[in-house]
Motif scaffolding. Structure first.
Motif, PDB file in Angstrom:
ATOM      1  N   LEU A 166       0.823  -1.205   0.000  1.00  0.00           N
ATOM      2  CA  LEU A 166       0.000   0.000   0.000  1.00  0.00           C
ATOM      3  C   LEU A 166       0.859   1.257   0.000  1.00  0.00           C
ATOM      4  O   LEU A 166       0.604   2.208  -0.755  1.00  0.00           O
ATOM      5  CB  LEU A 166      -0.921  -0.005   1.221  1.00  0.00           C
ATOM      6  N   GLY A 167       1.889   1.274   0.847  1.00  0.00           N
ATOM      7  CA  GLY A 167       2.754   2.444   0.897  1.00  0.00           C
ATOM      8  C   GLY A 167       3.447   2.706  -0.430  1.00  0.00           C
ATOM      9  O   GLY A 167       3.516   3.851  -0.894  1.00  0.00           O
ATOM     10  N   MET A 168       3.941   1.648  -1.049  1.00  0.00           N
ATOM     11  CA  MET A 168       4.644   1.791  -2.318  1.00  0.00           C
ATOM     12  C   MET A 168       3.700   2.248  -3.429  1.00  0.00           C
ATOM     13  O   MET A 168       4.026   3.150  -4.222  1.00  0.00           O
ATOM     14  CB  MET A 168       5.294   0.460  -2.696  1.00  0.00           C
ATOM     15  N   GLN A 169       2.503   1.653  -3.501  1.00  0.00           N
ATOM     16  CA  GLN A 169       1.570   1.990  -4.562  1.00  0.00           C
ATOM     17  C   GLN A 169       0.991   3.386  -4.392  1.00  0.00           C
ATOM     18  O   GLN A 169       0.770   4.106  -5.382  1.00  0.00           O
ATOM     19  CB  GLN A 169       0.446   0.952  -4.611  1.00  0.00           C
ATOM     20  N   LEU A 170       0.729   3.794  -3.157  1.00  0.00           N
ATOM     21  CA  LEU A 170       0.228   5.149  -2.939  1.00  0.00           C
ATOM     22  C   LEU A 170       1.312   6.178  -3.254  1.00  0.00           C
ATOM     23  O   LEU A 170       1.021   7.247  -3.803  1.00  0.00           O
ATOM     24  CB  LEU A 170      -0.256   5.296  -1.496  1.00  0.00           C
ATOM     25  N   SER A 175       3.758  10.385  -6.691  1.00  0.00           N
ATOM     26  CA  SER A 175       4.946  10.945  -7.335  1.00  0.00           C
ATOM     27  C   SER A 175       5.791   9.943  -8.108  1.00  0.00           C
ATOM     28  O   SER A 175       6.391  10.296  -9.129  1.00  0.00           O
ATOM     29  CB  SER A 175       5.835  11.620  -6.282  1.00  0.00           C
ATOM     30  N   LEU A 176       5.883   8.697  -7.648  1.00  0.00           N
ATOM     31  CA  LEU A 176       6.839   7.767  -8.248  1.00  0.00           C
ATOM     32  C   LEU A 176       6.515   7.422  -9.695  1.00  0.00           C
ATOM     33  O   LEU A 176       7.406   7.032 -10.449  1.00  0.00           O
ATOM     34  CB  LEU A 176       6.917   6.484  -7.418  1.00  0.00           C
ATOM     35  N   LYS A 177       5.250   7.561 -10.103  1.00  0.00           N
ATOM     36  CA  LYS A 177       4.917   7.252 -11.490  1.00  0.00           C
ATOM     37  C   LYS A 177       5.480   8.288 -12.453  1.00  0.00           C
ATOM     38  O   LYS A 177       5.421   8.100 -13.673  1.00  0.00           O
ATOM     39  CB  LYS A 177       3.404   7.140 -11.660  1.00  0.00           C
ATOM     40  N   HIS A 178       6.014   9.361 -11.920  1.00  0.00           N
ATOM     41  CA  HIS A 178       6.624  10.388 -12.762  1.00  0.00           C
ATOM     42  C   HIS A 178       8.148  10.301 -12.768  1.00  0.00           C
ATOM     43  O   HIS A 178       8.810  11.179 -13.321  1.00  0.00           O
ATOM     44  CB  HIS A 178       6.207  11.781 -12.273  1.00  0.00           C
ATOM     45  N   LEU A 180      11.535   8.347 -13.895  1.00  0.00           N
ATOM     46  CA  LEU A 180      12.030   7.369 -14.864  1.00  0.00           C
ATOM     47  C   LEU A 180      12.636   6.152 -14.177  1.00  0.00           C
ATOM     48  O   LEU A 180      13.313   6.274 -13.152  1.00  0.00           O
ATOM     49  CB  LEU A 180      13.088   8.015 -15.763  1.00  0.00           C
ATOM     50  N   VAL A 181      12.395   4.988 -14.721  1.00  0.00           N
ATOM     51  CA  VAL A 181      12.906   3.698 -14.268  1.00  0.00           C
ATOM     52  C   VAL A 181      12.229   3.259 -12.965  1.00  0.00           C
ATOM     53  O   VAL A 181      11.818   2.110 -12.829  1.00  0.00           O
ATOM     54  CB  VAL A 181      14.446   3.690 -14.102  1.00  0.00           C
ATOM     55  N   VAL A 182      12.114   4.203 -12.016  1.00  0.00           N
ATOM     56  CA  VAL A 182      11.479   3.855 -10.745  1.00  0.00           C
ATOM     57  C   VAL A 182      10.051   3.382 -10.977  1.00  0.00           C
ATOM     58  O   VAL A 182       9.567   2.474 -10.289  1.00  0.00           O
ATOM     59  CB  VAL A 182      11.513   5.055  -9.782  1.00  0.00           C
ATOM     60  N   ASP A 183       9.355   3.983 -11.934  1.00  0.00           N
ATOM     61  CA  ASP A 183       7.975   3.559 -12.197  1.00  0.00           C
ATOM     62  C   ASP A 183       7.935   2.103 -12.662  1.00  0.00           C
ATOM     63  O   ASP A 183       7.054   1.335 -12.260  1.00  0.00           O
ATOM     64  CB  ASP A 183       7.313   4.474 -13.228  1.00  0.00           C
ATOM     65  N   LEU A 184       8.907   1.688 -13.460  1.00  0.00           N
ATOM     66  CA  LEU A 184       8.969   0.293 -13.900  1.00  0.00           C
ATOM     67  C   LEU A 184       9.242  -0.635 -12.718  1.00  0.00           C
ATOM     68  O   LEU A 184       8.624  -1.704 -12.599  1.00  0.00           O
ATOM     69  CB  LEU A 184      10.069   0.114 -14.950  1.00  0.00           C
ATOM     70  N   VAL A 185      10.144  -0.205 -11.837  1.00  0.00           N
ATOM     71  CA  VAL A 185      10.502  -1.023 -10.676  1.00  0.00           C
ATOM     72  C   VAL A 185       9.312  -1.185  -9.736  1.00  0.00           C
ATOM     73  O   VAL A 185       9.045  -2.279  -9.225  1.00  0.00           O
ATOM     74  CB  VAL A 185      11.697  -0.403  -9.936  1.00  0.00           C
ATOM     75  N   VAL A 186       8.553  -0.114  -9.517  1.00  0.00           N
ATOM     76  CA  VAL A 186       7.418  -0.177  -8.595  1.00  0.00           C
ATOM     77  C   VAL A 186       6.344  -1.122  -9.121  1.00  0.00           C
ATOM     78  O   VAL A 186       5.823  -1.965  -8.381  1.00  0.00           O
ATOM     79  CB  VAL A 186       6.841   1.231  -8.368  1.00  0.00           C
ATOM     80  N   VAL A 187       5.998  -1.003 -10.392  1.00  0.00           N
ATOM     81  CA  VAL A 187       4.965  -1.880 -10.956  1.00  0.00           C
ATOM     82  C   VAL A 187       5.431  -3.334 -10.939  1.00  0.00           C
ATOM     83  O   VAL A 187       4.668  -4.253 -10.610  1.00  0.00           O
ATOM     84  CB  VAL A 187       4.601  -1.430 -12.384  1.00  0.00           C
ATOM     85  N   THR A 188       6.691  -3.552 -11.282  1.00  0.00           N
ATOM     86  CA  THR A 188       7.234  -4.910 -11.253  1.00  0.00           C
ATOM     87  C   THR A 188       7.216  -5.478  -9.839  1.00  0.00           C
ATOM     88  O   THR A 188       6.847  -6.643  -9.627  1.00  0.00           O
ATOM     89  CB  THR A 188       8.679  -4.908 -11.789  1.00  0.00           C
TER      90      THR A 188
END
Length: 340
Positions: A166-170, A175-178, A180-188
């Protein structure tokens, strides 16, 4: 393009011209319509009940991803027991509640931006079917209740993982979806958490090969989807997530190719690892399953290369050959685990 207004007549009291039928390929002008080049369609009219809107916002079509909670028990051959099935059903429901909470908060936060989007404006929150405060309240309630129930009815590690998810997705929504690269890591990581939580619930040790194959397999599908979105976007700014304008298609292609290679390597190392009970009358299912696994990756890569790899479940269920290969692999994998 709207029809031009009729020219004024030469007679002062001429009757207004009769309305002309719309010609094929032309749109008639509606008074008050915003037809400027930068105009966006307004919010869709709310329709349906509030409970139905909340359910739609929770994205039932995405719940199929949560079936990954059975991955670790299935890999360990501990899936088909009453205790395992009961525990996994509870974990599946809790993870679904957490993912629904994230979708509710995300849509409430993005309501204003979604109203200016040609497709997202039909989402219940953006369309006004679900008020923004109600979406926040429902999402917050689920985000609190799911970990609390997990702490009460399951292993403490499950509650901890749900809180981390929950913390990671919120944070991703904010902000994290904006980034670079971090957005791929979070979804993965979200996919990997789904695959891990079942093992935590049943106290099953997680193999390093399981983590490598699952993690990079998820990155393969996530980056393939991003690559497909970037290809389909074709320079049309605003047509999809803004961050895609920061990626190059060459970089995203590199990521999904790298991830696919590591996932295959991890699976091969598991298949060739010593262990299990040898039976002269039984085929080497672990080794044979490598063929089906590689075929599935290669078939999926066809859609990634074409730029048509959307949601993983749609790709798999939408291609008959890939679905058959997947069933063959599942059969071989099941026989391998039973013989392990």
């Amino acid at each position: 393009m709207t029809e031009a207004a009729p020219l004024a007549g030469t007679h002062r009291h001429a009757e207004p011209p009769a309305p002309q039928p719309a010609l094929p390929g032309r749109r008639t002008h509606h008074p008050g319509a915003d037809t400027g080049p930068g105009a966006h369609p307004g919010p869709a009219a709310p329709a349906g009940s509030l409970p139905a809107g909340l359910l739609r916002t929770a994205r039932p079509k995405q719940w199929v991803k949560n079936v990954l909670v059975v991955a670790a028990p299935a890999a360990a051959g501990q899936l088909f027991t009453v205790h395992a099935l009961t525990e996994l059903a509870l974990v599946l429901a809790l993870f679904t509640a957490c993912s629904a909470a994230v979708y509710l908060v995300n849509d409430a936060r993005d309501a204003a931006a979604d109203r200016a989007h040609p497709t997202k404006r039909h989402r219940p929150v953006a369309a006004g079917q679900v008020p923004v405060p109600v979406a926040y309240a429902a999402g917050g309630a689920l985000a609190v209740l799911a970990p609390a129930v997990a702490a009460w009815l399951t292993a403490p590690a499950v509650a901890g993982l749900l809180i981390a998810y929950l913390g990671m997705q919120l944070a991703y929504c904010v902000s994290l979806k904006h980034v670079l690269v971090v957005d791929l890591v979070v979804v993965t990581t979200g996919f990997l958490m789904r695959a891990v939580v079942g093992g935590l619930a049943l106290g099953i040790p997680l193999s390093r090969w399981f983590l490598i194959t699952t993690g990079f397999g998820a990155l393969f599908m996530v980056s393939a989807k991003r690559y497909s979105e970037a290809v389909q976007m074709a320079g049309a700014a605003g047509a999809t997530r803004a961050l895609l304008t920061e990626y190059t298609t060459g970089y995203l292609r590199f990521v999904w190719q790298l991830a696919a290679g590591v996932a295959v390597l991890g699976y091969c190392l598991w298949a060739l690892e010593e262990g299990g009970v040898p039976h002269a009358s039984v085929l080497p299912w672990r080794q044979l399953s490598v063929v089906a696994f590689v075929l599935a990756v290669l078939r999926y890569a066809v859609f990634a290369d074409r730029g048509t790899a959307g949601d993983p479940e749609e790709v798999v269920l939408g291609d008959r050959a890939l679905a058959v290969i997947g069933l063959v692999w599942l059969t071989m994998y099941g026989l391998a685990v039973a013989d392990w």
